[in-house]
Write a protein that holds these residues in place. Structure first.
Motif, PDB file in Angstrom:
ATOM      1  N   GLY A   1       0.661  -1.183   0.076  1.00 16.48           N
ATOM      2  CA  GLY A   1       0.063   0.012  -0.101  1.00 16.48           C
ATOM      3  C   GLY A   1       0.750   1.371  -0.283  1.00 16.48           C
ATOM      4  N   VAL A   2       2.137   1.307  -0.225  1.00 17.93           N
ATOM      5  CA  VAL A   2       2.869   2.431  -0.262  1.00 17.93           C
ATOM      6  C   VAL A   2       3.761   2.484  -1.377  1.00 17.93           C
ATOM      7  CG1 VAL A   2       5.003   3.774   1.143  1.00 17.93           C
ATOM      8  CG2 VAL A   2       3.094   2.448   2.424  1.00 17.93           C
TER       9      VAL A   2
ATOM     10  N   GLN B   1     -21.127   3.269   0.367  1.00 18.53           N
ATOM     11  CA  GLN B   1     -20.568   2.309  -0.226  1.00 18.53           C
ATOM     12  C   GLN B   1     -19.344   2.037  -0.361  1.00 18.53           C
ATOM     13  OE1 GLN B   1     -22.678   0.451  -2.524  1.00 18.53           O
ATOM     14  NE2 GLN B   1     -24.573   1.738  -1.140  1.00 18.53           N
ATOM     15  N   PRO B   2     -18.830   0.829  -0.538  1.00 17.71           N
ATOM     16  CA  PRO B   2     -17.309   0.382  -0.553  1.00 17.71           C
ATOM     17  C   PRO B   2     -16.745   0.864  -1.610  1.00 17.71           C
ATOM     18  CG  PRO B   2     -18.646  -1.408  -0.744  1.00 17.71           C
ATOM     19  CD  PRO B   2     -19.517  -0.390  -0.553  1.00 17.71           C
ATOM     20  N   SER B   3     -15.375   1.176  -1.627  1.00 19.60           N
ATOM     21  CA  SER B   3     -14.573   1.665  -2.732  1.00 19.60           C
ATOM     22  C   SER B   3     -14.529  -0.093  -3.579  1.00 19.60           C
ATOM     23  CB  SER B   3     -13.098   1.964  -2.372  1.00 19.60           C
ATOM     24  OG  SER B   3     -12.685   1.275  -1.448  1.00 19.60           O
ATOM     25  N   GLY B   4     -13.916   0.345  -4.862  1.00 15.47           N
ATOM     26  CA  GLY B   4     -13.736  -0.751  -5.665  1.00 15.47           C
ATOM     27  C   GLY B   4     -12.410  -1.209  -5.324  1.00 15.47           C
ATOM     28  N   GLY B   5     -12.291  -2.613  -5.914  1.00 15.73           N
ATOM     29  CA  GLY B   5     -11.009  -3.304  -5.795  1.00 15.73           C
ATOM     30  C   GLY B   5      -9.821  -3.252  -6.789  1.00 15.73           C
TER      31      GLY B   5
ATOM     32  N   PHE C   1       0.129 -13.080  -8.043  1.00 13.96           N
ATOM     33  CA  PHE C   1      -0.965 -12.223  -8.273  1.00 13.96           C
ATOM     34  C   PHE C   1      -1.902 -12.102  -6.978  1.00 13.96           C
ATOM     35  CE2 PHE C   1       0.142 -14.380 -12.711  1.00 13.96           C
ATOM     36  CZ  PHE C   1       0.751 -13.223 -12.916  1.00 13.96           C
ATOM     37  N   ALA C   2      -2.739 -10.846  -6.907  1.00 12.48           N
ATOM     38  CA  ALA C   2      -3.433 -10.443  -5.873  1.00 12.48           C
ATOM     39  C   ALA C   2      -4.825 -10.088  -6.425  1.00 12.48           C
ATOM     40  CB  ALA C   2      -2.713  -9.920  -4.793  1.00 12.48           C
ATOM     41  N   THR C   3      -5.851 -10.380  -5.850  1.00 11.84           N
ATOM     42  CA  THR C   3      -7.046 -10.071  -6.241  1.00 11.84           C
ATOM     43  C   THR C   3      -7.686  -9.224  -5.225  1.00 11.84           C
ATOM     44  OG1 THR C   3      -8.552 -11.716  -5.380  1.00 11.84           O
ATOM     45  CG2 THR C   3      -7.242 -12.277  -7.349  1.00 11.84           C
ATOM     46  N   PRO C   4      -8.797  -8.562  -5.411  1.00  6.81           N
ATOM     47  CA  PRO C   4      -9.539  -7.898  -4.292  1.00  6.81           C
ATOM     48  C   PRO C   4      -9.929  -8.728  -3.325  1.00  6.81           C
ATOM     49  CG  PRO C   4     -10.598  -7.222  -6.462  1.00  6.81           C
ATOM     50  CD  PRO C   4      -9.838  -8.344  -6.645  1.00  6.81           C
ATOM     51  N   LEU C   5      -9.835 -10.087  -3.188  1.00  4.41           N
ATOM     52  CA  LEU C   5     -10.469 -11.190  -2.099  1.00  4.41           C
ATOM     53  C   LEU C   5      -9.093 -11.069  -1.343  1.00  4.41           C
ATOM     54  CD1 LEU C   5     -12.234 -13.892  -3.569  1.00  4.41           C
ATOM     55  CD2 LEU C   5     -13.015 -11.556  -2.886  1.00  4.41           C
ATOM     56  N   SER C   6      -7.658 -10.627  -1.642  1.00  5.23           N
ATOM     57  CA  SER C   6      -6.544 -10.689  -0.871  1.00  5.23           C
ATOM     58  C   SER C   6      -6.673  -9.590   0.091  1.00  5.23           C
ATOM     59  CB  SER C   6      -5.349 -10.478  -1.769  1.00  5.23           C
ATOM     60  OG  SER C   6      -5.219 -11.322  -2.830  1.00  5.23           O
ATOM     61  N   ASN C   7      -7.422  -8.333  -0.361  1.00 10.86           N
ATOM     62  CA  ASN C   7      -7.556  -7.387   0.628  1.00 10.86           C
ATOM     63  C   ASN C   7      -8.473  -7.909   1.320  1.00 10.86           C
ATOM     64  OD1 ASN C   7      -5.490  -5.857  -0.889  1.00 10.86           O
ATOM     65  ND2 ASN C   7      -7.221  -4.683  -2.153  1.00 10.86           N
ATOM     66  N   GLU C   8      -9.728  -8.428   1.069  1.00 10.68           N
ATOM     67  CA  GLU C   8     -10.739  -8.763   1.959  1.00 10.68           C
ATOM     68  C   GLU C   8     -10.212  -9.485   2.944  1.00 10.68           C
ATOM     69  OE1 GLU C   8     -14.980  -9.779   0.554  1.00 10.68           O
ATOM     70  OE2 GLU C   8     -13.530 -11.737   0.513  1.00 10.68           O
ATOM     71  N   TYR C   9      -9.268 -10.550   2.883  1.00 11.65           N
ATOM     72  CA  TYR C   9      -8.715 -11.496   3.865  1.00 11.65           C
ATOM     73  C   TYR C   9      -7.840 -10.913   4.515  1.00 11.65           C
ATOM     74  CZ  TYR C   9      -6.909 -15.645   6.164  1.00 11.65           C
ATOM     75  OH  TYR C   9      -6.408 -16.711   6.826  1.00 11.65           O
TER      76      TYR C   9
ATOM     77  N   GLY D   1     -13.045  -6.241  -0.755  1.00 10.48           N
ATOM     78  CA  GLY D   1     -11.729  -6.058  -1.287  1.00 10.48           C
ATOM     79  C   GLY D   1     -11.389  -4.619  -1.627  1.00 10.48           C
ATOM     80  N   GLY D   2     -12.127  -3.565  -1.586  1.00  6.62           N
ATOM     81  CA  GLY D   2     -11.761  -2.048  -1.801  1.00  6.62           C
ATOM     82  C   GLY D   2     -10.598  -1.810  -1.076  1.00  6.62           C
ATOM     83  N   ASN D   3      -9.816  -0.795  -1.863  1.00  2.91           N
ATOM     84  CA  ASN D   3      -8.683  -0.164  -1.460  1.00  2.91           C
ATOM     85  C   ASN D   3      -8.840   1.106  -0.856  1.00  2.91           C
ATOM     86  OD1 ASN D   3      -8.212  -1.919  -4.110  1.00  2.91           O
ATOM     87  ND2 ASN D   3      -6.257  -1.254  -3.447  1.00  2.91           N
ATOM     88  N   PHE D   4      -9.704   1.595  -0.664  1.00  2.00           N
ATOM     89  CA  PHE D   4      -9.979   3.123  -0.093  1.00  2.00           C
ATOM     90  C   PHE D   4     -10.769   3.405   0.795  1.00  2.00           C
ATOM     91  CE2 PHE D   4      -8.360   2.884  -4.491  1.00  2.00           C
ATOM     92  CZ  PHE D   4      -7.229   3.880  -4.409  1.00  2.00           C
ATOM     93  N   GLY D   5     -11.441   2.172   1.514  1.00  2.00           N
ATOM     94  CA  GLY D   5     -12.623   2.329   2.341  1.00  2.00           C
ATOM     95  C   GLY D   5     -13.737   2.680   1.893  1.00  2.00           C
TER      96      GLY D   5
END
Length: 515
Positions: free
Chosen positions: A55-56, A304-308, A437-445, A452-456
């Motif tokens: 994330g940085v 509403q959540p942000s997209g992944g 490779f990482a999907t939105p589910l990586s963020n979700e988990y 799996g949104g990146n921005f809250g």
């Protein structure tokens, strides 16, 4: 008697900075983290000798007197961290079909660069930067944020620009400035940092994002691990306690104390709680509904959540500099129309090329630290996937246990992203020493983000400022909100929310029971 003065739930940048600020002020504090490692999006990972940040990618406001620098000084971390300044002549390369623009250090310098690129749009460009100055002046009003209706009226009278644009998208703001599609594209190129196209993103947010980097861009020496480790070490030095592998499943109150329960059955009590959990999860799943005021329930119901996003983390023996890469990020747009480009991302099929992506190399940004084995490099390629992404059927399942169909689809999309990036790094696909490779589910988990949104919560006009938890409060006495759901997404905003919430928590503690 409570176990602690304060409990911080979640250890992202907001939670860790809140815990440190509390501990500095001699508040007994416990940090509870669900995952094995602390840090959330500032927690790196290592595979096959390659180290990657999740994330940085670059940070702003770190020059002398910059907001981020001042926060680090307040947290007494400025001597613990060092930063590499990225190429001041162009740390972002925005590549469109018929022109390229490099975001550089210095507002006046960038202003002049845009005027050279669009010599017939000088007046529009001047209007744009004049509007930016007026907005920034409003946001830094010495009277502070309005606290009541009378304050709001006075505030609006002093800054009429806020009335005009507070519910505007960035595209609507641009349409008031210019109708030149190429200039609009240039002025929208940084919108990817909002997670939204200009026709959906908050106008205020996009202006603030550009301002964030106009004083220069920086990368932490040692990557996100250096920032995370400095925060954790400082908390422990100030007698704060951190517990990992402790997922929280409820926050309730009995009298003057909060009771925080973990999934394993442990309970902890405190006089104040700071939540670094996505508000959509915290207020729908963790916090006792009987504690939540009706206006907050209504706000959360509408969030509403942000997209992944989709990530390719690559280790390679190739030398990226041979392909012309530097410490600058490359942001590719398939179309001049940025809104069309974002729409094409959501509509693409699994094997289609990616119309938008971001390429960065931590090993080129910070060559003195070991991100890769000798003579190797790391690359990260990122693109969006939208809300209804193809991995939704596996939502809620455990990482690395999603089966062959999931792995096959992830590889298919991942290699499409790699092939797309070969426009800038030829033959990359045949020179993958390592790839994950990482999907939105990586963020979700791994970071407990909604869908799996990146921005809250997504950063639309309705969900920016008062539409979020921008003052870090939620109408529950003694409970505060930090992280991407507070001021906005991004490391600086999350750390600022942590400091602000901690200071309010100290005032709450001092105004109630003597410690």
């Amino acid at each position: 008697m409570t176990d602690y003065d304060a409990i911080v739930v979640g250890s992202g940048a907001g939670g860790l900075s809140a815990a440190l600020r509390l501990a500095q002020q001699k508040v007994s504090v416990l940090v509870l983290e669900a995952m094995p490692a602390f840090g959330g999006y500032i927690n790196p990972f290592v595979r096959n000798g390659y180290r990657f940040d999740t994330g940085v990618h670059y940070l702003g406001k770190l020059g002398h007197g910059g907001t981020f620098r001042l926060l680090l000084e307040l947290l007494e971390l400025d001597d613990q961290l060092d930063f590499v300044e990225l190429d001041p002549d162009g740390f972002d390369r925005y590549v469109f079909p018929d022109f390229e623009l490099r975001l550089c250090k210095g507002k006046q310098r960038y202003h002049e660069r845009l005027q050279r690129l669009f010599p017939h749009e000088s007046r529009a460009i001047s209007r744009y930067f004049n509007l930016m100055d007026r907005l920034l002046n409003a946001f830094s009003d010495p009277h502070g944020p309005p606290k009541n209706l009378l304050d709001r009226l006075r505030y609006a009278f002093r800054h009429p620009v806020l009335i005009k644009y507070h519910r505007a998208t960035y595209q609507q703001m641009l349409n008031h400035i210019t109708r030149n599609p190429r200039l609009q594209a240039a002025l929208s190129a940084h919108c990817g940092n909002s997670g939204l196209p200009p026709d959906r993103a908050s106008a205020f947010l996009c202006m603030m994002l550009l301002d964030h980097y106009l004083d220069g861009a920086y990368y932490p020496k040692g990557g996100s691990a250096a920032l995370r480790d400095a925060l954790v070490a400082a908390i422990e030095k100030n007698n704060g306690i951190l517990k990992n592998r402790t997922p929280v499943n409820s926050i309730r109150r009995s009298g003057a104390e909060f009771i925080v329960s973990s999934r394993s059955g442990d309970t902890f009590t405190a006089r104040t709680v700071i939540s670094n959990v996505d508000p959509l999860i915290a207020f729908r799943q963790l916090i006792d509904p009987g504690m939540i005021p009706r206006p907050i329930k209504k706000k959360v119901a509408g969030l509403q959540p942000s997209g992944g996003s989709f990530y390719a983390f690559i280790g390679t023996r190739m030398d990226p500099t041979a392909a012309g890469l530097t410490d600058a990020n490359i942001i590719h747009f398939e179309y001049t129309d940025v809104n069309r480009t974002f729409a094409a991302v959501a509509d693409r099929q699994a094997s289609d090329p990616f119309p938008y992506y971001f390429i960065t190399s931590p090993s080129l940004k910070d060559p003195d630290h070991r991100y890769a084995p000798d003579s190797c490099h790391t690359l990260e390629i990122i693109s969006g996937l939208g809300y209804d992404h193809p991995f939704t059927p596996w939502s809620g399942t455990q990482s690395r246990r999603r089966g062959e169909d999931y792995s096959r689809l992830k590889k298919q999309i991942g290699m499409s992203l790699v092939r797309s990036a070969e426009r800038y790094i030829p033959d990359l696909g045949s020179n993958l020493d390592f790839v994950e490779f990482a999907t939105p589910l990586s963020n979700e988990y791994w970071v407990n983000s909604v869908s799996g949104g990146n921005f809250g919560p997504e950063q639309t006009p309705a969900q920016f400022g008062p539409g979020r938890f921008f003052d870090c409060t939620a109408g529950i006495e003694g409970l505060f909100v930090v992280g991407a759901g507070a001021i906005s997404a991004g490391v600086l905003s999350c750390i600022a929310s942590g400091v602000w919430a901690a200071n309010q928590a100290v005032e709450f503690l001092e105004g109630n029971i003597d410690r």
